[in-house]
Scaffold this motif. Structure first.
Motif, PDB file in Angstrom:
ATOM      1  N   CYS A  59       0.856  -1.173   0.049  1.00 25.62           N
ATOM      2  CA  CYS A  59       0.059  -0.065   0.000  1.00 25.62           C
ATOM      3  C   CYS A  59       0.700   1.200  -0.020  1.00 25.62           C
ATOM      4  CB  CYS A  59      -1.082  -0.184   1.242  1.00 25.62           C
ATOM      5  SG  CYS A  59      -2.225  -1.344   1.101  1.00 25.62           S
ATOM      6  N   CYS A  62       1.298   2.618  -3.367  1.00 24.45           N
ATOM      7  CA  CYS A  62       0.066   2.421  -4.178  1.00 24.45           C
ATOM      8  C   CYS A  62      -0.494   3.840  -4.192  1.00 24.45           C
ATOM      9  CB  CYS A  62      -1.002   1.559  -3.627  1.00 24.45           C
ATOM     10  SG  CYS A  62      -2.423   1.786  -4.515  1.00 24.45           S
ATOM     11  N   ASN A  64      -3.343   4.815  -4.546  1.00 21.61           N
ATOM     12  CA  ASN A  64      -4.747   5.149  -3.471  1.00 21.61           C
ATOM     13  C   ASN A  64      -4.418   5.110  -2.230  1.00 21.61           C
ATOM     14  OD1 ASN A  64      -6.443   4.770  -5.851  1.00 21.61           O
ATOM     15  ND2 ASN A  64      -6.014   2.548  -5.870  1.00 21.61           N
ATOM     16  N   CYS A  71      -7.271   4.401   2.595  1.00 27.17           N
ATOM     17  CA  CYS A  71      -7.121   4.307   1.393  1.00 27.17           C
ATOM     18  C   CYS A  71      -8.305   4.797   0.504  1.00 27.17           C
ATOM     19  CB  CYS A  71      -7.050   2.628   1.061  1.00 27.17           C
ATOM     20  SG  CYS A  71      -7.388   2.228  -0.779  1.00 27.17           S
ATOM     21  N   CYS A  84      -3.669  -5.061  -1.964  1.00 22.97           N
ATOM     22  CA  CYS A  84      -5.068  -5.680  -2.481  1.00 22.97           C
ATOM     23  C   CYS A  84      -5.002  -5.682  -3.940  1.00 22.97           C
ATOM     24  CB  CYS A  84      -6.340  -4.782  -1.827  1.00 22.97           C
ATOM     25  SG  CYS A  84      -6.611  -3.406  -2.953  1.00 22.97           S
TER      26      CYS A  84
END
Ligand code: SF4
Length: 90
Positions: A59, A62, A64, A71, A84
């Motif tokens: 994450c 990422c 996001n 997130c 994810c």
């Protein structure tokens, strides 16, 4: 009927019409906003969220991810070291 009376009646209809449109908009827009807000994020299970990296991706890299533990597209607390299937490299 004089032209002044006709003008006033037309003006009153315009004002009432605009007020009705504004009232309808005030009722519809919050409902639409609530629906999109609740639909905006996915449940962790539905995106195979896990609390550890996958194939070197996590994450914290990422686009996001929202530090410290959120997130933009997945619900709930998110670990920086999680992952994810919506992972998108930043
Ligand atoms: S990997 Fe998934 S949970 Fe983590 S920040 Fe990206 S989209 Fe959100």
């Amino acid at each position: 009927m004089s032209s002044v009376t006709v003008d006033l009646m037309a003006s009153r209809r315009t004002v009432l019409g605009r007020a009705a449109i504004a009232a309808i908009g005030a009722m519809v827009l919050p409902a639409a906003g609530a629906a999109s807000a609740s639909a905006a994020k996915s449940a962790q299970k539905s995106v195979e969220y896990q609390g550890h990296p996958k194939a070197g991706h996590s994450c914290n890299t990422c686009k996001n991810f929202q530090p410290p533990q959120s997130c933009k597209v997945v619900e709930g607390p998110i670990e920086p070291s999680g992952w994810c299937d919506k992972y998108t490299h930043s």
